[in-house]
Design a protein around this motif. Structure first.
Motif: not given
Length: 319
Positions: A150-155
């Protein structure tokens, strides 16, 4: 006298019934002991077989040189040589050790303070409190691997949410996960996002158990809300603080999924748990080195926990 004795005679007949009841009670007591023994014995046996025996096996293998191929006769015992090589000849160890300490310090400060603050707010019976509680705890239900995704998509540099909110997606975007100077802290934010909900729930349960009479007595003495919390409520939460410490230390030192899903724990995201995996099931297949790293990880966690517990209980004994 004869009439009285004849009338009293039937009262002595229930003696066999009393004996039968005692036999039944004894039989029930034996059944209860058997059930209790099974309920305690089976989980204990499973725990010993699946946890303690592999742990002791890892400790033993940490003093050996073995590539995992062949039988036990192929194991070569080398003493403390694995530990000496790890501390002196393994260039990835000290960066991973430092990253684990940063990870532990970050989780002990940020999610703990945030979780306590949110628990205090929710304990005041605010409107829609149950909805907020469920929403804040929801990330804890997710696995660390899914949190990392999920945070890969955010970052993401060009299409990620964070760079678009900052307005840098089209002009010199920040590579949050590719830059070794900042990617550790970026991942720590993701881990803290997940961990805060758990800490909040622990403190909320502790706050619910605080006797309201203590707060009322403090308010009658003229204490404000902050003084009541720091001098009355927070000292009562000492058992919860111990649980929070143990949970946070374990969570920080076993962190693996989130960094492995991002870049396999490299380029600034090295952790001791990643080194254990790389040495045991990686290309090198050094079972002895991997076991020694696991033992070092275990000793670090026990060091923090035992030291804190000793200080807490020694203060209580002196008091």
């Amino acid at each position: 006298m004869t009439a009285l004795s004849e009338k009293a005679a039937p009262e002595e007949t229930p003696a066999p019934r009393v004996r039968s009841r005692r036999k039944k009670a004894t039989a029930l007591g034996g059944t209860d002991k058997l059930v209790l023994g099974l309920m305690l014995g089976i989980p204990t046996l499973i725990h010993v077989v699946l946890v303690w025996l592999p742990s002791l096996g890892s400790v033993a293998l940490s003093f050996s040189s073995w590539d995992g191929i062949g039988g036990f006769e192929d194991i070569k015992w080398v003493g403390f040589q694995n530990y000496v090589d790890i501390f002196t000849r393994y260039p990835r160890f000290w960066p991973a050790f430092q990253h684990n300490l940063i990870w532990l310090a970050f989780l002990l400060v940020i999610p703990t303070v945030a979780g306590l603050f949110l628990a205090v707010l929710l304990d005041r019976q605010i409107k829609f409190g149950r909805i907020y509680q469920s929403a804040l705890y929801l990330p804890m239900v997710l696995s660390l691997a899914l949190v990392g995704f999920i945070w890969q998509l955010i970052y993401q540099p060009e299409q990620g949410l964070l760079n678009n909110l900052l307005g840098t997606a089209d002009n010199n975007p920040t590579n949050w996960l590719g830059d070794p100077d900042i990617n550790l802290y970026a991942v720590l934010v993701a881990a803290a996002w997940r961990h805060t909900g758990y800490i909040m729930l622990l403190y909320l349960a502790g706050l619910k158990s605080v006797d309201p009479a203590l707060k009322e007595a403090a308010s009658l003495d003229g204490a404000n809300a902050f003084q009541t919390f720091t001098r009355v409520t927070f000292p009562v939460l000492k058992p919860v603080n111990i649980v929070v410490l143990v949970v946070t230390v374990i969570e920080a030192l076993r962190a693996f999924d989130i960094v492995y899903i991002i870049n396999k724990g490299r380029n600034g995201l090295e952790l001791l748990s990643v080194l254990v995996t790389d040495n045991i099931i990686g290309e090198s297949s050094r079972i002895g080195w991997g076991s020694a790293l696991a033992v070092i990880l275990l000793l670090i966690s026990l060091g923090f926990i035992i030291t804190y517990l000793y200080q807490v209980f020694s203060k209580e004994n002196r008091a």
